[in-house]
Write a protein that holds these residues in place. Structure first.
Motif, short mmCIF file in Angstrom:
data_model
loop_
_atom_site.label_atom_id
_atom_site.label_comp_id
_atom_site.label_asym_id
_atom_site.label_seq_id
_atom_site.Cartn_x
_atom_site.Cartn_y
_atom_site.Cartn_z
N VAL A 12 3.60 8.96 4.94
CA VAL A 12 4.93 9.36 4.52
C VAL A 12 5.53 8.25 3.67
N TYR A 13 6.06 8.61 2.51
CA TYR A 13 6.79 7.64 1.68
C TYR A 13 8.27 7.94 1.77
N GLY A 14 9.09 6.90 1.75
CA GLY A 14 10.54 7.07 1.70
C GLY A 14 11.12 7.58 3.01
N LYS A 46 -4.30 12.75 -3.55
CA LYS A 46 -5.65 12.23 -3.76
C LYS A 46 -5.69 10.70 -3.74
N SER A 47 -4.83 10.08 -4.55
CA SER A 47 -4.81 8.61 -4.61
C SER A 47 -4.40 8.03 -3.27
N THR A 48 -3.42 8.66 -2.63
CA THR A 48 -2.96 8.16 -1.33
C THR A 48 -4.11 8.18 -0.32
N MET A 50 -7.32 8.04 -0.90
CA MET A 50 -8.27 7.00 -1.24
C MET A 50 -7.75 5.62 -0.86
N HIS A 51 -6.48 5.36 -1.15
CA HIS A 51 -5.90 4.06 -0.81
C HIS A 51 -5.88 3.84 0.70
N CYS A 52 -5.59 4.88 1.47
CA CYS A 52 -5.57 4.75 2.92
C CYS A 52 -6.99 4.49 3.46
N ALA A 165 -13.92 5.43 -6.46
CA ALA A 165 -13.75 5.50 -7.91
C ALA A 165 -12.55 6.39 -8.22
N ASP A 166 -11.54 5.82 -8.91
CA ASP A 166 -10.31 6.55 -9.21
C ASP A 166 -10.34 6.97 -10.68
N GLU A 167 -10.61 8.23 -10.94
CA GLU A 167 -10.71 8.76 -12.32
C GLU A 167 -11.59 7.86 -13.20
#
Ligand code: ADP
Ligand code: ADP
Length: 232
Positions: A12-14, A46-48, A50-52, A165-167
């Motif tokens: 969760v953001y914010g 998607k990015s979240t 991968m980052h997690c 791999a991110d894009e």
């Protein structure tokens, strides 16, 4: 054990009105020696995810594992060690250091970790990069496709549990993109590497063994042995 695993992960953001539930109870396993693509609309998480998974971002609930290591709950020292030893990263923008040669860029993560490259493995990686004497040139003297192959080699040389791999083909023309995708697929097929790739591109996703689809922070579909048509 899978190379990477998310169990009921929430992110969760914010707060209050501005709160965004980027991941809503995501569970997924990434088997060793497999190439997985994560697809989904912009903002789907998607990015979240991968980052997690990679320990670049913390989760609000649930648990993430890389191999045997429980990432969730690790302190700064543990996370640094994880990023150095267990995961590799490939970015859209290559992120090579401009003052170092291609070869120096490739061995930089090992140098930082104070490790010697395994000679036989280093030679194998170098051979697959296929740069010849350009290996001793700086990134500015290489094409985009060559730079991205260097970035792939840099991710591969420490034999991480997983490469994220991110894009990776986002900045490449289709021919260079194909070179990089073949490189990644060969690392999976020939060397048993595990890859998790975020992409918008159906052609890029068709190189994977499996595609996981996200929408609004949830996994909504999964396809094995994708083709460019089946992931459109
Ligand atoms: P994708 O990679 O699929 O485009 P993201 O994981 O980047 O999606 O984003 C998922 C959702 O979380 C989006 O609504 C995005 O705006 C939000 N988000 C991502 N990162 C942050 C952040 N650091 N702060 C606030 N909201 C964020
Ligand atoms: P992508 O193109 O991979 O979807 P984004 O452009 O959504 O990536 O996000 C790029 C970076 O900005 C990410 O690190 C993400 O966490 C962050 N980000 C995304 N949305 C927001 C937001 N609403 N507020 C703050 N940071 C965000």
């Amino acid at each position: 054990t899978p190379a990477a695993r998310a169990v009921e992960v929430w992110k969760v953001y914010g707060t209050g009105e501005a709160q965004v539930q980027a991941l809503r109870g995501v569970s997924a396993e990434f088997e060793r020696g497999k190439y997985t693509a994560i697809m989904g609309p912009s903002g789907s998480g998607k990015s979240t995810l991968m980052h997690c998974l990679a320990g670049l971002d913390t989760v609000n609930a649930g648990t993430v594992y890389i191999g045997e290591t429980q990432v969730t709950g690790l302190g700064d020292a543990g996370l640094t060690k994880l990023r150095r030893e267990k995961v590799g990263f490939i970015f859209q923008q290559f992120n090579l250091l401009p003052t170092l040669t291609a070869a120096e860029n490739i061995t930089l993560p090992l140098a930082i970790a104070g490790r010697q490259p395994d000679k036989a493995w280093y030679d194998t990686v170098i051979l697959t990069v296929g740069l010849g004497d350009r290996l001793h040139h700086r990134p500015s003297e290489l094409s985009g496709g060559q730079q991205q192959r260097v970035a792939c080699a840099r991710a591969l040389v420490s034999r991480p549990e997983v490469i994220f791999a991110d894009e990776p083909t986002g900045n490449l023309d289709s021919r260079s993109g194909t070179d990089v995708l073949n490189f990644l697929r060969d690392s999976v097929r020939q060397h048993g590497q595990t890859i998790v790739m975020v992409t918008h591109d159906p052609n890029a996703a068709s190189y994977a063994d499996r595609v996981v689809f996200l929408a609004d922070g949830e996994i909504v579909d999964e396809i094995l042995s994708p083709t460019a048509d089946s992931v459109l």
